[in-house]
Design a protein around this motif. Structure first.
Motif, short mmCIF file in Angstrom:
data_model
loop_
_atom_site.label_atom_id
_atom_site.label_comp_id
_atom_site.label_asym_id
_atom_site.label_seq_id
_atom_site.Cartn_x
_atom_site.Cartn_y
_atom_site.Cartn_z
N THR A 46 -5.23 7.05 -0.90
CA THR A 46 -4.27 6.21 -0.18
C THR A 46 -5.00 5.26 0.77
N LEU A 47 -6.04 5.77 1.44
CA LEU A 47 -6.82 4.91 2.34
C LEU A 47 -7.49 3.79 1.57
N TYR A 48 -8.02 4.11 0.39
CA TYR A 48 -8.65 3.07 -0.43
C TYR A 48 -7.63 2.02 -0.85
N LEU A 49 -6.46 2.44 -1.31
CA LEU A 49 -5.43 1.49 -1.74
C LEU A 49 -4.98 0.59 -0.60
N SER A 50 -5.02 1.11 0.64
CA SER A 50 -4.57 0.30 1.77
C SER A 50 -5.48 -0.89 2.03
N PHE A 51 -6.69 -0.87 1.47
CA PHE A 51 -7.62 -2.00 1.64
C PHE A 51 -7.63 -2.92 0.41
N THR A 52 -6.67 -2.72 -0.48
CA THR A 52 -6.61 -3.53 -1.70
C THR A 52 -5.25 -4.23 -1.81
N ASP A 53 -5.14 -5.12 -2.78
CA ASP A 53 -3.87 -5.80 -3.03
C ASP A 53 -3.16 -5.20 -4.23
N ALA A 54 -3.31 -3.88 -4.43
CA ALA A 54 -2.70 -3.19 -5.57
C ALA A 54 -1.20 -3.42 -5.59
N SER A 55 -0.70 -3.86 -6.73
CA SER A 55 0.73 -4.13 -6.88
C SER A 55 1.05 -4.26 -8.36
N GLY A 56 2.33 -4.26 -8.67
CA GLY A 56 2.78 -4.47 -10.05
C GLY A 56 2.70 -3.23 -10.89
N SER A 57 1.52 -2.84 -11.31
CA SER A 57 1.31 -1.67 -12.16
C SER A 57 0.17 -0.84 -11.60
N VAL A 58 0.26 0.48 -11.79
CA VAL A 58 -0.78 1.35 -11.28
C VAL A 58 -2.10 1.14 -12.02
N ARG A 59 -2.05 0.56 -13.25
CA ARG A 59 -3.26 0.31 -14.01
C ARG A 59 -3.79 -1.10 -13.84
N ALA A 60 -3.07 -1.94 -13.12
CA ALA A 60 -3.51 -3.32 -12.91
C ALA A 60 -4.73 -3.33 -11.98
N PRO A 61 -5.69 -4.21 -12.24
CA PRO A 61 -6.86 -4.30 -11.36
C PRO A 61 -6.47 -4.73 -9.95
N ALA A 62 -7.14 -4.15 -8.97
CA ALA A 62 -6.85 -4.44 -7.57
C ALA A 62 -8.12 -4.96 -6.89
N ASP A 63 -7.97 -5.99 -6.08
CA ASP A 63 -9.10 -6.57 -5.35
C ASP A 63 -9.13 -6.05 -3.92
N PHE A 64 -10.35 -5.90 -3.41
CA PHE A 64 -10.54 -5.45 -2.03
C PHE A 64 -10.23 -6.62 -1.09
N ILE A 65 -9.29 -6.40 -0.15
CA ILE A 65 -8.89 -7.49 0.77
C ILE A 65 -9.10 -7.10 2.22
N GLY A 66 -9.76 -5.99 2.48
CA GLY A 66 -10.07 -5.60 3.85
C GLY A 66 -8.83 -5.19 4.63
N LEU A 67 -8.68 -5.78 5.81
CA LEU A 67 -7.61 -5.40 6.73
C LEU A 67 -6.37 -6.30 6.62
N GLU A 68 -6.27 -7.05 5.55
CA GLU A 68 -5.13 -7.96 5.42
C GLU A 68 -3.81 -7.22 5.38
N ASN A 69 -3.76 -6.09 4.69
CA ASN A 69 -2.52 -5.32 4.64
C ASN A 69 -2.13 -4.81 6.01
N TYR A 70 -3.12 -4.36 6.78
CA TYR A 70 -2.84 -3.85 8.12
C TYR A 70 -2.33 -4.96 9.03
N ALA A 71 -2.93 -6.14 8.92
CA ALA A 71 -2.47 -7.27 9.72
C ALA A 71 -1.06 -7.67 9.33
N SER A 72 -0.77 -7.64 8.03
CA SER A 72 0.56 -8.02 7.55
C SER A 72 1.61 -7.01 7.99
N VAL A 73 1.29 -5.72 7.88
CA VAL A 73 2.26 -4.69 8.24
C VAL A 73 2.49 -4.65 9.74
N LEU A 74 1.42 -4.72 10.53
CA LEU A 74 1.54 -4.61 11.98
C LEU A 74 2.22 -5.82 12.62
N THR A 75 2.28 -6.92 11.90
CA THR A 75 2.98 -8.10 12.42
C THR A 75 4.37 -8.26 11.80
#
Length: 307
Positions: A46-75
């Motif tokens: 779960t911690l690893y997924l939180s640093f990626t842009d995983a979406s759509g399908s569980v088998r779809a490739p996900a890119d590492f985006i750092g803290l972007e999800n945290y910034a988006s959620v916290l704002t």
């Protein structure tokens, strides 16, 4: 050859002595390791997924985006922070009344009386049903058209209430449902703590002329405080992660206007309704940190009460 055999014997003997000295850890190690792996893998993934842009399908490739999800959620002031507020309100409201009612009922059951067994059985009945069944039952009771709750109000000349269908009353109603189901668990914990207390301090305070309130506040309550904090810890964690009752009564998003959407319901919607696994994992990690913080504070308070 004899020297090698002696060394092997000495090695086995020293290991046996060490194992016997630390036998409680040696025997518990396999179970502890198994539990640690069960916890570490889901949290780590779960911690690893939180640093990626995983979406759509569980088998779809996900890119590492750092803290972007945290910034988006916290704002996110539209869904995330209101969900945090509802989570705190639901947990705090339910826990407050459950602890007060639980202590009162435990004190009533503390001393033996006629019919004590049947009263205890009746109090424990709400724990028998599953949370989903409880949610569906109360959903029927609070139905605005044919529910028993509004029929009961009509007998006293009171106007019908929206209960679960109202934006302002839905969360309060579900807090009541949670109190109804889980107060018996608090009663069990506190009753176990009360029955373990010695009668001597209470008898001594009676001799000194203390009334019932003084005996409870200055004698009984301080002695049962470690058990009281344990009950807060167990029930508080359970209330924080409540999901089934909320989802069974209000469905997706915690209702049409997200009126009962807590962090659990919000994370579930992000993951299973919108397939935003990265953002959902971020919400769960933040929620996990919140729970760990609450556990740390309550454990520290319990240690101070026991010292």
């Amino acid at each position: 050859m004899t020297t090698v055999i002696n060394r092997q014997r000495n090695g086995r003997s020293s290991f046996s002595q060490w194992a016997n000295k630390h036998r409680k850890w040696v025997l518990a190690a396999p179970a502890m390791l198994f539990v640690a792996l069960l916890i570490a893998f889901p949290v780590g993934w779960t911690l690893y997924l939180s640093f990626t842009d995983a979406s759509g399908s569980v088998r779809a490739p996900a890119d590492f985006i750092g803290l972007e999800n945290y910034a988006s959620v916290l704002t996110d002031t539209d869904r995330f922070w209101p969900a945090v507020g509802r989570t705190v309100l639901f947990t705090g409201g339910a826990l407050l009344f459950e602890m007060i009612l639980g202590m009162c009922i435990a004190l009533l059951l503390w001393r033996p009386f006629r019919g004590e067994k049947w009263v205890r059985i009746a109090i424990l009945l709400p724990l028998v049903a599953t949370p989903v069944a409880v949610g569906m039952m109360w959903r029927l009771i609070f139905d605005p058209q044919m529910g028993f709750a509004n029929q009961l109000l009509s007998w006293f000349g009171l106007p019908p209430q929206p209960w679960l269908s109202g934006q302002e009353s839905a969360l309060t109603t579900l807090i009541f449902v949670d109190i109804w189901q889980w107060t018996p668990m608090v009663v069990l914990i506190l009753l176990a703590g009360l029955t373990s207390l010695s009668d001597e301090p209470d008898e001594a305070s009676r001799v000194d002329g203390a009334n019932a309130w003084q005996r409870f506040w200055y004698i009984t309550f301080p002695l049962v405080m470690p058990t009281f904090i344990t009950a807060i810890l167990l029930r508080g964690i359970d209330a924080l992660k409540t999901f089934d009752i909320l989802y069974a009564t209000k469905g997706k998003g915690g209702g049409s206007f997200n009126e009962v959407e807590t962090l659990n319901v919000y994370a579930y919607g992000l993951s299973f309704d919108y397939n935003k696994y990265g953002q959902s994992s971020t919400v769960l990690i933040l929620f996990f940190m919140m729970i760990i913080g609450c556990i740390w504070l309550l454990t520290a308070r319990k240690k101070r009460s026991e010292s």
